[in-house]
Design an enzyme around this catalytic site. Structure first.
Site: not given
Length: 309
Positions: A7-10, A12, A103, A186, A269
């Protein structure tokens, strides 16, 4: 060191981009739409810590041939986990290390089942980031940190080797000798923050300034911690006080990523975060009334989203 970022979202896009900025050999495994976007625009990061433009990121799509990678960073949403595991499997070799930045906790079991405990480290990140309409990564938080380590604790040669390769980026990607505790803490924080912000449909500031906002936030944190402790997870005795202090010091405009997803009409999620704890609470006979309200709110959102309302 060869690194594959799923992925290359926020998340990644940000950490993969920062590694590439340093000169690490990074390849992004992306879907067709993102592939086209990154081919045309490159990977662009807009950040309070400094912008970066990677004009020609290394890209592959699922199924394309490649030799195994040294490290695979998972930055997908939990509801895409099964598909993501299938996508990365061809690129995981005998010496590959998988580092999930998801998460929650529930994903660890699935990764162990597929790749074996010996190939999966614990991992997490602290960052506020999203994609804008052009597909650029927009990062707005003071923290931009990834933490990883051996799930059973301590350190190892491979962790030290990865930490060395990841050091010196614009941000922080560091090793932890107690990643299991870090991950559970977390989990407690993100479940509380995503729960209260989505329930109130608000950034932190108005919740904090409302009549019962702080009290309800603490109640939710205590209910989540009750379940986590019943599962014998290694969280600190004073963790609620510490996290409420963090809540009080958050910027007024801070929003959880789950709330941002809801505002965009995207999937959430809830099952992976609140639902996982609620399921254990019910099995253990624990009372978590506010957690139940938070989860029900997310399920109502999902029903309305499915119905197109």
């Amino acid at each position: 060191m060869k690194v594959l970022v799923l992925g290359a979202g926020g998340i990644g896009g940000y950490f993969g981009g920062r590694l590439a900025e340093k000169g690490v050999d990074v390849t992004f495994l992306v879907r067709e739409r993102r592939y086209k976007q990154l081919t045309e625009r490159g990977l662009r990061i807009q950040s309070i810590h400094g912008d970066f433009h990677l004009e020609q990121p290394q890209l592959i799509k699922a199924g394309e041939e490649s030799s195994p990678f040294d490290v695979v960073l998972l930055s997908n949403k939990a509801y895409h986990l099964a598909e993501s595991i299938q996508d990365i499997a061809p690129y995981v070799g005998e010496q590959t290390v998988v580092i999930p930045l998801l998460n929650g906790i529930a994903h660890m079991e699935l990764l162990w089942e597929r790749f074996g405990k010996e190939r999966v480290l614990g991992g997490l990140c602290f960052i506020e980031t999203t994609l804008n309409a052009d597909g650029d990564v927009v990062q707005t938080s003071a923290m931009h940190e990834t933490v990883f380590g051996e799930w059973e604790g301590g350190t190892s040669e491979r962790v030290e080797r990865i930490a060395d390769a990841f050091s010196g980026i614009n941000g922080s990607m560091r090793a932890s000798a107690n990643i299991q505790r870090d991950a559970w803490q977390k989990y407690l924080f993100i479940t509380t923050m995503s729960g209260i912000t989505t329930l109130m449909n608000s950034a932190v500031g108005p919740i904090r300034d409302s009549l019962y906002g702080v009290e309800l936030t603490r109640q939710l944190a205590e209910e989540c911690a009750l379940v986590i402790r019943a599962l014998e997870a290694p969280i600190r005795a004073d963790i609620i006080d510490k996290q409420m202090e963090t809540f009080q010091n958050q910027g007024a405009a801070m929003k959880s990523s789950m709330l941002r997803d809801m505002e965009k009409g995207l999937s959430v999620e809830g099952d992976h975060l609140q639902g996982y704890l609620l399921g254990h609470a019910e099995k253990l006979g624990l009372s978590t009334p506010l957690l139940k309200v938070v989860y029900n709110n997310l399920k109502v959102y999902e029903q309305k989203r499915s119905a197109g309302k």
